[in-house]
Design a protein around this motif. Sequence first.
Motif, PDB file in Angstrom:
ATOM      1  N   ILE A 166       0.821  -1.215   0.000  1.00 55.87           N
ATOM      2  CA  ILE A 166       0.000   0.000   0.000  1.00 55.87           C
ATOM      3  C   ILE A 166       0.854   1.265   0.000  1.00 55.87           C
ATOM      4  CG2 ILE A 166      -1.972  -1.121   1.107  1.00 55.87           C
ATOM      5  CD1 ILE A 166      -1.111   0.305   3.706  1.00 55.87           C
ATOM      6  N   GLN A 167       2.149   1.090  -0.145  1.00 57.40           N
ATOM      7  CA  GLN A 167       3.077   2.217  -0.322  1.00 57.40           C
ATOM      8  C   GLN A 167       3.087   3.212   0.834  1.00 57.40           C
ATOM      9  OE1 GLN A 167       1.235   3.503  -3.867  1.00 57.40           O
ATOM     10  NE2 GLN A 167       1.852   1.694  -5.007  1.00 57.40           N
ATOM     11  N   GLN A 200      -4.387   7.677   2.493  1.00 56.14           N
ATOM     12  CA  GLN A 200      -3.527   6.732   3.220  1.00 56.14           C
ATOM     13  C   GLN A 200      -4.339   5.889   4.182  1.00 56.14           C
ATOM     14  OE1 GLN A 200      -0.924   9.651   4.841  1.00 56.14           O
ATOM     15  NE2 GLN A 200       0.593   9.446   3.205  1.00 56.14           N
ATOM     16  N   ARG A 206      -6.099   3.163   2.387  1.00 52.51           N
ATOM     17  CA  ARG A 206      -5.185   2.091   1.980  1.00 52.51           C
ATOM     18  C   ARG A 206      -4.826   1.216   3.175  1.00 52.51           C
ATOM     19  NH1 ARG A 206      -2.294   5.714  -1.935  1.00 52.51           N
ATOM     20  NH2 ARG A 206      -0.809   6.126  -0.297  1.00 52.51           N
ATOM     21  N   ALA A 223      -5.352  -2.736   3.617  1.00 52.80           N
ATOM     22  CA  ALA A 223      -4.286  -3.660   4.023  1.00 52.80           C
ATOM     23  C   ALA A 223      -4.726  -4.465   5.241  1.00 52.80           C
ATOM     24  CB  ALA A 223      -3.016  -2.883   4.341  1.00 52.80           C
ATOM     25  N   LEU A 276      -6.762   6.323  -6.331  1.00 50.00           N
ATOM     26  CA  LEU A 276      -6.950   5.150  -5.492  1.00 50.00           C
ATOM     27  C   LEU A 276      -7.762   4.081  -6.224  1.00 50.00           C
ATOM     28  CD1 LEU A 276      -5.871   4.549  -2.775  1.00 50.00           C
ATOM     29  CD2 LEU A 276      -8.005   5.278  -1.744  1.00 50.00           C
ATOM     30  N   TRP A 293      -5.545   2.315  -8.538  1.00 49.64           N
ATOM     31  CA  TRP A 293      -4.661   1.464  -7.737  1.00 49.64           C
ATOM     32  C   TRP A 293      -5.401   0.192  -7.320  1.00 49.64           C
ATOM     33  CZ3 TRP A 293      -5.032   0.053  -2.524  1.00 49.64           C
ATOM     34  CH2 TRP A 293      -3.891  -0.559  -2.007  1.00 49.64           C
ATOM     35  N   LEU A 316      -4.400  -3.584  -8.124  1.00 50.95           N
ATOM     36  CA  LEU A 316      -4.245  -4.525  -7.012  1.00 50.95           C
ATOM     37  C   LEU A 316      -5.080  -5.779  -7.269  1.00 50.95           C
ATOM     38  CD1 LEU A 316      -3.059  -4.699  -4.045  1.00 50.95           C
ATOM     39  CD2 LEU A 316      -5.369  -4.154  -3.309  1.00 50.95           C
TER      40      LEU A 316
END
Lengths: 356, 293
Positions: free
Chosen positions: A124-125, A141, A144, A148, A175, A178, A182
């Motif tokens: 998730i960087q 964040q 994410r 996770a 997102l 992303w 994913l």
Amino acid sequence: MSITVSNVSKSFGDFHALKGIDLEVPSGELVALLGPSGCGKTTLLRIIAGLETPDTGNILFNGEEATNRHVRDRQVGFVFQHYALFRHMTVFDNIAFGLTVRPKKTRPSKKEIREKVHTLLKLIQVEQMADRYPAQLSGGQRQRVALARALAVEPQVLLLDEPFGALDAKVRLELRRWLRRLHDEIHVTSVFVTHDQEEALEVADRIVVMNQGKIEQQGTPSEVYDRPATPFVFDFLGNVNLFQGRVHEGTAKMGGLVVETPEHAGTRNAPAVGYVRSHDIEIERIPFDTASLAAQVHGVVTVGPLVRVDLKLPGNVEGIEVDLSRDVADRLDLKVGELVYARPRKVRVFTDDYVI
Amino acid sequence: MQPATTHKATAAKRNGSVSEPVAVRWVLIAAALLFLALFLLLPLAAVFSQALEKGWAAYLEALRDPDTISAIKLTLFTAVCCVPLNLFFGIVAAWLIAKFSFPGKSFLVTLIDLPFSVSPVVSGLIYVLIFGLQGWLGPWLQAHDIRIIFAVPGIVLATLFVTFPFVARELIPLMESQGRDEEEAALTLGASGLQTFFRVTFPNIKWGILYGVILCNARAMGEFGAVSVVSGHVRGVTNTVPLQVEILYNEYNYAAAFAVASILALLALVTLVVKTVAEWKIQQSLAGPDDKR
């Protein structure tokens, strides 16, 4: 793991949130539940998760009865709209939570947990933020981290409730792309709820359009966008113009608009409504060879890459909206009050037995 | 005057069009401070000055009186009984009300508020009516030689009733504002009910619990009305601290009365400090992950 929803209904008092829903989510797919607020999409998601119980009907995982299985035994990862991160725990502890609450027998060792969490943090960087608290993260964040945390327990199904709803436009776009990447990597069966048709069209393998507790249509994004089954779906997925008229033996007449509609060949003189997307209308100063509609320019607004033109048609009180590309708009250089000709490229005619 | 200067600083930053003229502000502040001084600080100062009127020796002597010591012990005993019980019931009730919906929920909320709306004297009388000699259970208790009224169990029961709402009342709005999302997240991650409570719910409400406990404790130690009805005022046996203060006062033993009262006043001050800290912490925990919503 595949999910089967069979004849599920749910009421809250007098409000019927879901009315006999049947739905099949094949293993490994990313499915969007799309609809306006109050259509029952979140309720359906929560029933799949086990956070609500259906009044009637069944939920099957891989064909196995799971209606009465407890939430914690369903192996679902749930991502909430407002993240629902544990506010008193660090990012690391949040992600590790699902592993640390396991009974001793199945709990991984401390070292294994640490490795797992760090792999997810990398995914998730946000590797350098393991020791921060949720309040110290940005919205993107946090979401994410929530993802996770859900993935840490290796769920068989990932359920996301308006996952990008609370984020600002730019982060939302980033997102959701992303999330798509994913999903291409991990292929866990996923269902996400959204009211944003663009989000559904961009991210999902399949879209389920819901309205007032029922499924209106399901299919691939291009199926639901290009061949909407009902006026509601047409209306909900993008801007649309309505032309009132009548249909008789395969020909619809709506104002000056005449359209061949073979699907209504058996219909005799019934009221009908023509649906035209605003980007499926052309504008010229001279009449087109085929039947075109004379109209007056009522307004011209530039909306980012598009130019939205409001036209007044004789006999059409509401007027119509046309989206032109900047190129075309620049070439036409339309002035308010001007007389022009409009021609719909694609018309979808619904007779009145459909009610929005 | 610390509060006044901070007020001025923030007022200066604020847009003048939405705040009151300076004169009005000062009049309001002065009125509030005067009221506080007159009705809160002055009596507090009076308690301590009266208590120490005859010097420290007399003060300590008054506290060393056997009846006073037994009153302090009884008060502590009552608090030790009531606070944990009401803590448990309060958390359970608040959890039910804030995290679940069920029929009869608003009735339960009303029931929890009942001790607040009933006069303490009436709550005491209720127990006399139930457990007293002429009461419903009186003859049976008499036959089995169990004493509740005019004995310690009655005092504990009456205090339990009066202090019941404090923990629940404090926790319900806090837990409602925090919502159910975190608990639901914990469940989907495989946590059991107990794990969810101790690892997710409890850390979020611990300052609320402390706040509720400290208020509950202050009331348990300071309760007069309900306890007065069921106590019977047996010196050295069924007198709590507030009852002891009354007795000493009625005997014109002012210095001793105020000395004992000063214990309760000190308790009030400690309560206020803890309450302020707890409130501040609750604000912080609420401002947690939601601040950017």
